[in-house]
Design an enzyme around this catalytic site. Structure first.
Site, mmCIF file in Angstrom:
data_model
loop_
_atom_site.group_PDB
_atom_site.id
_atom_site.type_symbol
_atom_site.label_atom_id
_atom_site.label_comp_id
_atom_site.label_asym_id
_atom_site.label_seq_id
_atom_site.Cartn_x
_atom_site.Cartn_y
_atom_site.Cartn_z
ATOM 1 N N GLN A 188 -12.114 -24.099 41.297
ATOM 2 C CA GLN A 188 -11.353 -23.073 40.575
ATOM 3 C C GLN A 188 -11.362 -21.791 41.412
ATOM 4 O OE1 GLN A 188 -12.122 -22.828 36.274
ATOM 5 N NE2 GLN A 188 -13.389 -24.662 36.446
ATOM 6 N N LYS A 238 0.976 -36.760 50.425
ATOM 7 C CA LYS A 238 1.283 -37.261 49.086
ATOM 8 C C LYS A 238 2.470 -36.500 48.515
ATOM 9 C CE LYS A 238 -2.744 -36.334 47.454
ATOM 10 N NZ LYS A 238 -3.874 -36.180 46.516
#
Length: 310
Positions: free
Chosen positions: A94, A190
């Site tokens: 985070q 990806k």
């Protein structure tokens, strides 16, 4: 100097203690009936250079509170300097606002550690380098690269190796290991075209008939790692292994790795192994105790830590 540990990873602390030839400071760290943390230092630490070894891994909040309260107890005991040795820095993922009205918890934890009274932090393979800037005190960020390099050379000597980053964000880390081993580099890109459509994995680099090694800093659910291994095998890779610094391995991660094409997943002991990890046939831990012990010794002696990266 003196070293002290919380309850998060006592085996690693004991290995560091043995490497330094120093006993761990005796302390009473326990819970009240309502699970409040209580800390009592049982030795004189006045004027000492103190190192507190505590990973903030599962249970993350309990271990973080232990660290903060140990630091506060040492500060109130007149320790000369307090270094928080955090092999695995929880909340590191985070590190930015991921959306509207979300926290930057990595910064909050940095503030808590500083406010508690730490004078310095020693950690390993931060998820994002910018977390170093969240601290207003000196921070040394070690890398598991030298430890991984030695292990790869012992086990894969003479093989045609390709170091593979499972995503674009890990390229710097993977390139550094590839450079150490004089190996080639590949990257998995990806892409998700739209919501509800499975990811398409494009492999940048030549992996056909090569031994591929996925390199990452954290393996949690292991979904990304296992999908990357499948993509590499489909692209013709001879074998796929993985070297990851922090083995969080939560939920069904161990079973997922066991069912994947990954021959071996190697992690460090920055997080203690669960029973599932200990009995797993294709997960292995290597120790970072010698590296951390040497860094602690150099910090205490005020000598260069950066030379450990060479």
């Amino acid at each position: 100097m003196k070293i002290l540990t919380g309850n998060s990873n006592r085996p690693l602390a004991e290995a560091i203690s043995a490497a330094l030839g120093l006993p761990l400071v005796r302390a009473n760290i326990r819970r009240f009936s309502d699970l409040e943390v209580f800390v009592e230092i049982l030795e004189n630490v006045r004027g000492e250079d103190m190192f507190v070894i505590q990973s903030t891994s599962f249970p993350t909040n309990d271990n973080l509170m232990e660290l903060l309260i140990i630091i506060d107890a040492l500060r109130r005991s007149s320790a000369r300097r307090i270094t928080a040795v955090i092999p695995y820095y929880g909340y590191a993922r985070q590190d930015r606002k991921s959306g509207p009205r979300t926290p930057i918890s990595a910064k909050l934890v940095a503030n808590l550690i500083t406010t508690a009274g730490a004078n310095r932090v020693l950690t390993m393979d931060l998820h994002a380098g910018q977390i170093q800037g969240f601290f207003d005190i000196p921070l040394d960020n070690l890398f598991a690269g030298p430890t991984f390099t030695d292990d790869v050379r012992k086990r894969y000597n003479g093989e045609s190796l390709v170091m593979v980053s499972p995503d674009v964000g890990g390229v710097v880390r993977t390139r550094a290991l590839a450079k150490r081993l004089d190996a080639d580099l590949a990257i998995i890109d990806k892409r998700r075209e739209r919501a509800g459509v499975s990811e398409v994995m494009n492999i940048i680099g030549d992996v056909r008939n090569r031994t591929c090694m996925l390199v990452d800093d954290i393996v949690d659910s292991a979904g990304t790692l296992c999908n990357a291994a499948v993509a590499l095998k489909n692209a013709g890779a001879k074998a796929v292994s993985a070297y990851v610094t922090h083995g969080v391995l939560s939920g069904g991660a161990v079973a997922r790795v066991a069912a994947s094409p990954i021959t071996e997943l190697v992690t460090t002991d920055s997080i203690p192994a669960t029973e599932a990890v200990r009995v797993s046939q294709n997960i292995r831990q290597i120790s970072i105790a010698p590296l951390l012990a040497e860094a602690i010794r150099r910090i205490s002696e005020e000598t260069s830590v950066s030379s450990l990266f060479d």
